[in-house]
Design a protein around this motif. Structure first.
Motif, PDB file in Angstrom:
ATOM      1  N   ILE A   1       0.809  -1.190   0.000  1.00 26.50           N
ATOM      2  CA  ILE A   1       0.000   0.000   0.000  1.00 26.50           C
ATOM      3  C   ILE A   1       0.858   1.262   0.000  1.00 26.50           C
TER       4      ILE A   1
ATOM      5  N   LEU B   1      -3.624  -6.643  -0.829  1.00 23.56           N
ATOM      6  CA  LEU B   1      -2.690  -6.347   0.251  1.00 23.56           C
ATOM      7  C   LEU B   1      -2.031  -7.654   0.669  1.00 23.56           C
TER       8      LEU B   1
ATOM      9  N   LEU C   1       1.081  -0.211   5.992  1.00 17.69           N
ATOM     10  CA  LEU C   1      -0.125   0.574   5.741  1.00 17.69           C
ATOM     11  C   LEU C   1       0.022   1.957   6.375  1.00 17.69           C
TER      12      LEU C   1
END
Length: 234
Positions: free
Chosen positions: A3, A43, A49
């Protein structure tokens, strides 16, 4: 792909959930959106993240994101590392055993006793997942086959007609996707289960729920043994 990459598929997909999150503006909705990115394979284990990137993608405050991430840490989908941030979890063999312990209790019972096991719409979701998997295999899309398999098992639990079980299965499938990311030979693992999914669906369609439940249990035990053997070689 993590991400942290602003062009990543996960961020793009999360941006698509922005309208839903904006309507509710709750950490639970943010958690649902992020968890779904794990379930769908965008993911991956070990991916970081960043709160700011998530906040921007979903159009919510960092406090809301922080609360959502804490929920996912409690669910063991994410882990928080001091002074480093939040990362997608990397499951181990003990996690595999525990996930399958739960699945063996939930999935056969949903087939055997589910209130929607004779509902054409609910059963149709099983058949749709089988067809999705076959189509993905035909175009040599093995991550797509893995995704279709997730949809199949979600549909199995959907036969129970229980929102609470659906929510619990979402957590288990998120962990399972992380397990699959750690394995090599995606095709070799998933291809045989295309026929297994079809066989279970045929039994449900014909009303042979007890046989279908037994097939689900056998299927899950075989898959667990395969995964544990693969983890032992990592």
């Amino acid at each position: 792909m993590t991400i942290a990459d602003p062009a990543g598929a996960a961020l793009a997909s999360l941006a698509g959930a922005r309208a839903l999150v904006a309507r509710t503006s709750t950490a639970e909705r943010v958690a649902d959106a992020v968890r779904n990115e794990v379930v769908e394979g965008r993911l991956r284990p070990g991916g970081r993240l960043p709160e700011q990137a998530l906040s921007h993608a979903l159009g919510v405050s960092r406090n809301t994101v922080r609360e959502a991430l804490s929920q996912l840490v409690a669910e063991r989908v994410l882990v928080r590392e001091p002074n480093r941030g939040v990362f997608v979890a990397v499951p181990d063999a003990d996690a595999v055993r525990d996930v399958y312990r739960a699945r063996l209790l939930i999935e056969p019972a949903a087939v055997r006793e589910g209130e929607r096991a004779e509902d054409p719409e609910a059963v149709g979701r099983l058949r749709a997942a089988v067809q999705e998997g076959r189509a993905a295999a035909a175009r040599d899309d093995w991550p797509g086959v893995a995704g279709a398999n997730q949809h199949f098992h979600r549909a199995l639990v959907g036969l129970a007609g229980s929102e609470r079980l659906d929510q619990q299965m979402a957590l288990l499938l998120a962990e399972m996707r992380l397990v699959f990311h750690r394995m090599t030979g995606v095709r070799e693992f998933h291809e045989p289960y295309l026929d297994g999914n079809d066989a279970i669906t045929r039994l449900v369609e014909s009303g042979e729920r007890e046989r279908a439940a037994a097939e689900v249990a056998s299927y899950l035990r075989t898959a667990e043994a395969q995964i544990l053997a693969a983890f032992a070689g990592l």
